[in-house]
Write a protein that holds these residues in place. Structure first.
Motif, short mmCIF file in Angstrom:
data_model
loop_
_atom_site.label_atom_id
_atom_site.label_comp_id
_atom_site.label_asym_id
_atom_site.label_seq_id
_atom_site.Cartn_x
_atom_site.Cartn_y
_atom_site.Cartn_z
N GLY A 127 39.40 31.87 43.75
CA GLY A 127 39.79 32.54 42.50
C GLY A 127 40.36 33.93 42.70
O GLY A 127 40.32 34.75 41.79
N TRP A 128 40.92 34.22 43.87
CA TRP A 128 41.36 35.58 44.19
C TRP A 128 42.42 36.10 43.23
O TRP A 128 42.43 37.28 42.92
CB TRP A 128 41.81 35.68 45.64
CG TRP A 128 43.16 35.10 45.95
CD1 TRP A 128 43.43 33.83 46.38
CD2 TRP A 128 44.41 35.76 45.85
NE1 TRP A 128 44.77 33.66 46.55
CE2 TRP A 128 45.41 34.85 46.24
CE3 TRP A 128 44.80 37.05 45.48
CZ2 TRP A 128 46.76 35.16 46.26
CZ3 TRP A 128 46.15 37.37 45.51
CH2 TRP A 128 47.12 36.43 45.90
N ARG A 129 43.30 35.27 42.73
CA ARG A 129 44.37 35.76 41.83
C ARG A 129 43.79 36.34 40.55
O ARG A 129 44.19 37.41 40.10
CB ARG A 129 45.37 34.66 41.53
CG ARG A 129 46.31 34.37 42.66
CD ARG A 129 47.36 33.32 42.27
NE ARG A 129 48.28 33.10 43.35
CZ ARG A 129 48.13 32.18 44.28
NH1 ARG A 129 47.06 31.39 44.28
NH2 ARG A 129 49.02 32.03 45.24
N ASP A 130 42.83 35.64 39.96
CA ASP A 130 42.21 36.14 38.72
C ASP A 130 41.42 37.42 38.99
O ASP A 130 41.49 38.38 38.22
CB ASP A 130 41.29 35.08 38.11
CG ASP A 130 42.06 33.89 37.57
OD1 ASP A 130 43.24 34.06 37.20
OD2 ASP A 130 41.49 32.79 37.53
N VAL A 180 38.77 43.21 48.63
CA VAL A 180 39.25 42.46 49.79
C VAL A 180 38.69 41.05 49.71
O VAL A 180 37.48 40.86 49.54
CB VAL A 180 38.80 43.15 51.10
CG1 VAL A 180 39.31 42.38 52.30
CG2 VAL A 180 39.29 44.59 51.12
N PHE A 181 39.57 40.06 49.87
CA PHE A 181 39.17 38.67 49.73
C PHE A 181 38.92 38.04 51.11
O PHE A 181 39.83 37.60 51.80
CB PHE A 181 40.25 37.90 48.97
CG PHE A 181 40.50 38.51 47.62
CD1 PHE A 181 39.57 38.41 46.60
CD2 PHE A 181 41.66 39.24 47.38
CE1 PHE A 181 39.78 39.00 45.37
CE2 PHE A 181 41.89 39.83 46.15
CZ PHE A 181 40.94 39.71 45.15
N THR A 182 37.65 38.05 51.48
CA THR A 182 37.23 37.49 52.76
C THR A 182 35.72 37.25 52.73
O THR A 182 35.01 37.85 51.91
CB THR A 182 37.58 38.44 53.93
OG1 THR A 182 37.20 37.82 55.16
CG2 THR A 182 36.87 39.78 53.80
N ASP A 183 35.26 36.41 53.63
CA ASP A 183 33.83 36.21 53.83
C ASP A 183 33.35 36.94 55.07
O ASP A 183 32.18 36.83 55.44
CB ASP A 183 33.51 34.71 53.95
CG ASP A 183 33.75 33.97 52.65
OD1 ASP A 183 33.45 34.54 51.58
OD2 ASP A 183 34.26 32.83 52.69
N ASP A 184 34.23 37.69 55.72
CA ASP A 184 33.89 38.43 56.93
C ASP A 184 32.95 39.58 56.57
O ASP A 184 33.35 40.55 55.92
CB ASP A 184 35.17 38.98 57.57
CG ASP A 184 34.95 39.61 58.93
OD1 ASP A 184 33.79 39.96 59.25
OD2 ASP A 184 35.94 39.76 59.67
N PRO A 239 29.14 42.88 43.86
CA PRO A 239 27.92 42.51 43.14
C PRO A 239 28.17 41.57 41.96
O PRO A 239 27.36 40.71 41.68
CB PRO A 239 27.37 43.86 42.65
CG PRO A 239 28.51 44.80 42.71
CD PRO A 239 29.48 44.27 43.71
N ASP A 240 29.28 41.74 41.26
CA ASP A 240 29.60 40.92 40.10
C ASP A 240 31.11 40.94 39.92
O ASP A 240 31.69 42.01 39.74
CB ASP A 240 28.92 41.48 38.85
CG ASP A 240 29.10 40.60 37.62
OD1 ASP A 240 30.18 40.00 37.46
OD2 ASP A 240 28.17 40.51 36.82
N PRO A 241 31.78 39.78 39.94
CA PRO A 241 33.24 39.77 39.85
C PRO A 241 33.79 40.26 38.50
O PRO A 241 34.97 40.56 38.40
CB PRO A 241 33.61 38.30 40.09
CG PRO A 241 32.39 37.53 39.82
CD PRO A 241 31.23 38.44 40.09
N TRP A 242 32.95 40.36 37.49
CA TRP A 242 33.42 40.78 36.17
C TRP A 242 33.22 42.26 35.92
O TRP A 242 33.78 42.81 34.98
CB TRP A 242 32.72 39.96 35.08
CG TRP A 242 33.19 38.56 35.11
CD1 TRP A 242 32.57 37.51 35.73
CD2 TRP A 242 34.40 38.04 34.56
NE1 TRP A 242 33.32 36.37 35.59
CE2 TRP A 242 34.44 36.67 34.86
CE3 TRP A 242 35.45 38.60 33.83
CZ2 TRP A 242 35.49 35.85 34.48
CZ3 TRP A 242 36.49 37.78 33.44
CH2 TRP A 242 36.50 36.43 33.76
#
Length: 186
Positions: free
Chosen positions: A80-83, A100-104, A112-115
């Motif tokens: 869901g990185w675009r949103d 930053v979009f990674t699991d590293d 903590p919360d994407p919203w």
């Protein structure tokens, strides 16, 4: 162009912050509303008018394609990185901490919360960088190895880093990386 996205209204302040994020230094204005709004600002200089166009120079940007990050990056899963990038990009004011979009787990702190706006933890100031931008290469020298850098170039999965972690996809679609051994003289 996308009905499911709620677009911002006329907001020159936010627009100029966004343009500076992308290293834009000039704006060509066509509408009387934008021309008038830009003429009334201290951080914008009218360079030329060729009716119906007005060319403005933006002040306050670094003019650089590589900048030290000022706050600890916030790590978010790529799903869901675009949103999530759109939510980050439309926050007022624009966040200091890159998303930053990674699991590293070596990258920043977990979101903590994407919203909600992520906490901004300042990083050490006074990091110097030098860059050489070429057709297929960006060479970076830094005074502080390990300090995260934002590369203001559109992310692409084939970009590779030597002597650094990353690059990683970051909101809105740029590339942060963390240098390991690419140093510059003090």
């Amino acid at each position: 162009p996308f009905r499911e996205i709620d677009y911002a209204r006329f907001d020159p302040e936010a627009a100029l912050d966004h343009l500076r994020l992308f290293n834009v230094s000039e704006v060509v204005a066509l509408s009387p509303q934008l021309t008038s709004a830009l003429q009334g600002r201290e951080d914008v200089t009218l360079v030329e008018q060729i009716p119906p166009y007005s060319l403005f120079q933006l002040e306050g940007g670094s003019g650089r394609y590589v900048e030290p990050v000022r706050a600890v990056p916030v790590r978010s899963p790529r799903t869901g990185w675009r949103d999530k990038a759109l939510r980050w990009f439309t926050r007022r004011p624009l966040p200091e901490a890159p998303l930053v979009f990674t699991d590293d787990v070596r990258v920043g702190t977990a979101e903590p919360d994407p919203w909600l706006a992520a906490p901004e933890v300042p990083l050490a100031p006074e990091v110097r960088t030098e860059e050489e931008v070429e057709a297929e290469t960006i060479t970076i020298h830094t005074s502080r190895p390990g300090h995260p850098l934002l590369v203001k170039v559109a992310w692409h999965p084939r970009w590779r880093a030597e002597g650094a972690l990353g690059p990683y996809l970051a909101a809105p679609a740029l590339m942060p990386k963390r240098t390991i051994d690419n140093t510059m003289p003090r």
